[in-house]
Design an enzyme around this catalytic site. Sequence first.
Site, PDB file in Angstrom:
ATOM      1  N   LYS A 254       0.814  -1.217   0.000  1.00  0.00           N
ATOM      2  CA  LYS A 254       0.000   0.000   0.000  1.00  0.00           C
ATOM      3  C   LYS A 254       0.847   1.265   0.000  1.00  0.00           C
ATOM      4  CE  LYS A 254      -4.243  -2.102   1.333  1.00  0.00           C
ATOM      5  NZ  LYS A 254      -3.872  -3.494   1.645  1.00  0.00           N
TER       6      LYS A 254
HETATM    7  C1  LIG Z   1      -4.543  -4.577   1.139  1.00  0.00           C
HETATM    8  C2  LIG Z   1      -3.799  -5.852   1.034  1.00  0.00           C
HETATM    9  C3  LIG Z   1      -4.183  -6.859   0.138  1.00  0.00           C
HETATM   10  C4  LIG Z   1      -5.439  -6.747  -0.710  1.00  0.00           C
HETATM   11  O1  LIG Z   1      -5.316  -5.776  -1.706  1.00  0.00           O
HETATM   12  P1  LIG Z   1      -6.641  -5.207  -2.439  1.00  0.00           P
HETATM   13  O2  LIG Z   1      -6.149  -4.121  -3.307  1.00  0.00           O
HETATM   14  O3  LIG Z   1      -7.523  -4.715  -1.335  1.00  0.00           O
HETATM   15  O4  LIG Z   1      -7.235  -6.350  -3.173  1.00  0.00           O
HETATM   16  C5  LIG Z   1      -3.400  -7.994   0.040  1.00  0.00           C
HETATM   17  N1  LIG Z   1      -2.296  -8.157   0.811  1.00  0.00           N
HETATM   18  C6  LIG Z   1      -1.899  -7.216   1.677  1.00  0.00           C
HETATM   19  C7  LIG Z   1      -0.688  -7.457   2.504  1.00  0.00           C
HETATM   20  C8  LIG Z   1      -2.618  -6.030   1.812  1.00  0.00           C
HETATM   21  O5  LIG Z   1      -2.207  -5.090   2.672  1.00  0.00           O
END
Ligand SMILES: *Cc1c(COP(=O)(O)O)cnc(C)c1O
Length: 484
Positions: free
Chosen positions: A127
Amino acid sequence: MAARHGGPTTQDFEDVTYISTRGEALSLTFEDVLLNGLARDGGLYLPDVWPTLSAETIAGFAGKPFADVATEVILPFTQGSIDRATLHEMAADAYSRFDHPAVTPLVQIDRNRWVLELFHGPTLAFKDVAMQLLARLMDHALSKRGQRATIVGATSGDTGGAAVEAFRGSKRVDVIVLFPDGRVSDVQRRMMTTPTDANVHAVAIKGTFDDCQALVKAMFNDHAFRDRMSLSGVNSINWARIVAQVTYYFVAAAALGAPHRPMRFAVPTGNFGDILAGWVAKRMGLPIDQLVIASNANDILPRAHATGVYEMRSVVETSSPSMDIQISSNFERFLFEASGRDAGFIRGAMGALSQGGRFELGAAAKPFATEFGAVAADEALVAETIRRTRAATGYLLDPHTACGVAALEAASPQSASPGIVLSTAHPAKFPDAMEKITGVRPALPPRLSTLLDAPERFEVLDNDAAAVKAFVERAARPATAGAQ
Ligand SMILES: *Cc1c(COP(=O)(O)O)cnc(C)c1O
């Protein structure tokens, strides 16, 4: 298509406008979409025309610095709002905070499989890639307008820390993150609760992630409150985040020979944001053979893929908490396209989902089945995949990434095209789960050595919209502070 070919990496694009998936909100510019998040009709924004990149442009990405590729991939979506030089400056600054010179390096784990490490940012999860840029885009847009904003977000664990790290110290933005009390890892919680900056606030809600998300939605749907507080969203429904995530699909594919050979990607999926970015990359011209949705035991998307019915069940807790989600908000964007941009269908489907917990994919079922693969990995398969990969290569997968590896293996065991698994988190972010599975507690990178001892600061609130609103009113600075 909007693209005119002007040679490698210098294509020109028309201005882009954004439309809502529910068809009842005004069309907006990139900058408005960036600052607004959710459309006023409850829908999500998409560009009215998809830009494409030429094969030459894509081939030219190989070996380029990450920020250069990011600029070329994102620029066509920002036309009319930001110029190339400003965007490049923001991207270079955002990605200078990553602790690997490649920003998102590829690691080979098998003859024809790679892991794309997206966790080299400040909070050890993918993120950061989008959020670091988003903070700079928002500060830029707000200072141009002489405005400020209050960001309220729900987090299943990783978004909150990434938002706090990206916006801490911002003069124009206050950040309030709601996380489900007791349901995020210690490392995840501490990334939200230990920063001392006055403009960031962490709130533990006595409920689940879906409760936190419903509280945020309720605040956004109260238009008077939304305007008074200048609310803005940074959850994965914010279009600018999706766009920033498109970059690493191009970076990874170009490194392995795109566009001259197609790639396969498997993506650990929760809210459908990251994998939607892969679908956008394909739409922009990146040859992708297969896009595999990797779920954990919360398998609403693989079930919908198999049956054509999207049906909620209760959330179960797993070793990959960032994917413990039932409602994948960004799926609405794909549904809109797959239904032939049928906003009436989207309104009906989303109404049925909120009232009866299910809807039928209808005309969107077939495109969903052909454009994606979908595999759920249960807890036993996740553990087995982590142990087997470690034994064969010494490489340690975190539980989210392990869902991706298992899904890629199941979806296309024999394919000749390179398979890339998006690694969404560093294993040290989930030390308890990792220790249970491998017997070893992965160490945090040295730069985070003080995280586990620093004092924490957070509020605990009931799952109650009025109480949360009152907190936001107290925490956020007045709408005009510093902006007149
Ligand atoms: C947010 C997250 C996901 C999922 O991603 P999306 O974009 O919500 O599908 C998967 N793995 C981790 C470690 C995350 O932080």
